[in-house]
Design an enzyme around this catalytic site. Structure first.
Site, short mmCIF file in Angstrom:
data_model
loop_
_atom_site.label_atom_id
_atom_site.label_comp_id
_atom_site.label_asym_id
_atom_site.label_seq_id
_atom_site.Cartn_x
_atom_site.Cartn_y
_atom_site.Cartn_z
N THR A 15 0.83 -1.22 0.00
CA THR A 15 0.00 0.00 0.00
C THR A 15 0.85 1.26 0.00
O THR A 15 0.50 2.26 -0.62
CB THR A 15 -0.90 0.00 1.26
N ASP A 58 2.95 -7.24 -3.63
CA ASP A 58 2.18 -7.21 -2.39
C ASP A 58 2.97 -8.11 -1.44
O ASP A 58 3.44 -9.19 -1.83
CB ASP A 58 0.79 -7.80 -2.66
N SER A 59 3.11 -7.69 -0.20
CA SER A 59 4.03 -8.43 0.67
C SER A 59 3.53 -9.82 1.03
O SER A 59 4.28 -10.63 1.59
CB SER A 59 4.37 -7.63 1.93
N SER A 60 2.30 -10.16 0.68
CA SER A 60 1.85 -11.55 0.89
C SER A 60 2.60 -12.49 -0.05
O SER A 60 2.59 -13.70 0.14
CB SER A 60 0.35 -11.66 0.66
N THR A 161 5.21 -7.56 15.67
CA THR A 161 4.30 -8.44 14.93
C THR A 161 3.12 -7.60 14.46
O THR A 161 2.75 -6.63 15.14
CB THR A 161 3.88 -9.62 15.85
N GLN A 270 1.56 -19.22 21.87
CA GLN A 270 0.51 -18.60 21.04
C GLN A 270 0.09 -17.24 21.62
O GLN A 270 -0.58 -16.46 20.95
CB GLN A 270 -0.72 -19.50 20.98
N CYS A 271 0.44 -17.00 22.88
CA CYS A 271 0.07 -15.72 23.51
C CYS A 271 0.84 -14.60 22.83
O CYS A 271 2.01 -14.76 22.48
CB CYS A 271 0.41 -15.71 24.99
N1 ASP Z 1 -1.45 -6.47 1.39
C1 ASP Z 1 -0.60 -5.32 1.57
C2 ASP Z 1 0.84 -5.82 1.68
O1 ASP Z 1 1.23 -6.32 2.69
C3 ASP Z 1 -1.01 -4.55 2.78
C4 ASP Z 1 -0.10 -3.37 3.05
O2 ASP Z 1 0.55 -2.85 2.17
O3 ASP Z 1 -0.02 -2.95 4.21
O4 ASP Z 1 1.57 -5.70 0.73
#
Ligand code: ASP
Length: 334
Positions: A15, A58-60, A161, A270-271
């Site tokens: 983004t 996109d960082s995914s 995180t 997991q906490c």
């Molecule tokens: N899906 C986007 C990403 O991680 C969300 C962002 O940019 O914050 O690339």
């Protein structure tokens, strides 16, 4: 060329790399027009150069190949800048920050990752402030770490995180103080950093034979036992509370056979905050007895990337086990 007050911006996508045009559509922004998008940058007494990775994403879609590209850019430009700012999507920013913290040994300059929840050009965008303050901190050059800057807070990269998908305050550093907070002034925490005069050493060998397994009540033996004995080298086991897991026989046997087959099992809670303390409850004593390694208060992102880094290096299994439990880059509390 040695510049006096200089920052290199490295654009990876997300983004923060978009801007809203007059017609309302979102476009990736052109790094050459950065100071048109953010005119405040012209008021800085800092030389800012900007480059992009080969293919912004996109960082995914983040991968170890991009981490290597980033590490290599920093290695090549290390002597030319006071600091580095990486523009990155927020979704996997904590993984990238953690990975880079291990890959960049003897780092003596700031490497700050920042992103945004709203693109530049959208009225209430957080992108501008995040970029401007990251540049200001990077130019100062005083924090020799990989950090994340988001919504007025500078965090140690391998301690944070992503905790919120909607709020501007998207990141938390649950087990470590903020390195700085930006208000009227930027207030730095009184942390004693270990500045080094050693040369930067970049590690690009990362092992991908790792995975994360999150435990849950009523796990099915067939699935979990086969995952635990699958052909990986290291697993981050996300357990309950202070590092507890079921004491059901089949589960403990699967853990035992995995450890016997020289697989590393790293216990992470997991906490969101607090630490694993193996032995505090009977439900974690068994894991300790079987040779599961306590990940203490590491985030999952730090635990996973630390394993990738150590398994990719030239260490014996004994050395890796030891290093997993000590702080290499400030990622855990001893
Ligand atoms: N899906 C986007 C990403 O991680 C969300 C962002 O940019 O914050 O690339």
């Amino acid at each position: 060329m040695k510049q006096s007050n200089s920052v290199l911006l490295i654009y990876t996508g997300g983004t923060i790399g978009m801007y809203k045009t007059n017609k309302g559509s979102l476009k990736p922004f052109d790094l050459d027009t950065l100071s048109t998008q953010i005119p405040e940058l012209n008021t800085f007494d800092v030389d800012i150069n900007a480059i992009s990775i080969a293919q912004p994403i996109d960082s995914s879609n983040m991968s170890k190949e991009v981490w290597i590209q980033l590490a290599e850019i920093i290695e090549k430009e290390y002597n030319n800048y006071n600091g580095f700012v990486i523009l990155h999507g927020s979704d996997t920013m904590a993984y990238t920050a953690s990975a880079l913290s291990f890959m960049l040994e003897n780092l003596n300059k700031p490497v700050i990752l920042t992103g945004a929840q709203l693109p530049i050009g959208v009225r209430r965008t957080d992108a501008k402030e995040n970029i401007i303050t990251s540049i200001e901190i990077a130019a100062k050059g005083n924090i020799p770490e990989v950090c994340v800057y988001f919504e007025y807070r500078l965090m140690r990269g391998n301690r944070c995180t992503k905790a919120n998908a909607e709020h501007f305050e998207a990141f938390k550093s649950p087990n470590f103080v903020y390195l700085a907070e930006a208000g009227l002034d930027i207030k730095y925490s009184p942390i004693k950093y270990s500045h080094t005069h050693k040369d930067l050493k970049v590690h690009t060998n990362l092992c991908e034979d790792v995975l994360i397994l999150k435990l849950f009540p009523s796990m099915k033996k067939e699935y979990i036992a086969s995952v635990l004995n699958f052909s990986y080298k290291g697993i981050v086991l996300e357990t309950f509370g202070a590092g507890n897991a079921t004491t059901t026989g089949w589960f403990l046997k699967s853990v035992q056979s995995a450890v016997r087959n020289k697989k590393l099992i790293l216990n992470i809670s997991q906490c969101i905050s607090g630490s694993v303390s193996q032995g505090l409850y009977e439900t974690s004593s068994k894991l300790e007895e079987l040779g599961v390694i306590s990940g203490k208060d590491m985030t999952s992102e730090a635990a996973l990337t630390k394993m990738m880094f150590l398994l990719g290096g030239d260490y014996s299994l004994k050395e890796i086990k030891h290093r997993l439990q000590i702080s290499l880059r400030g990622e855990l509390s001893n």
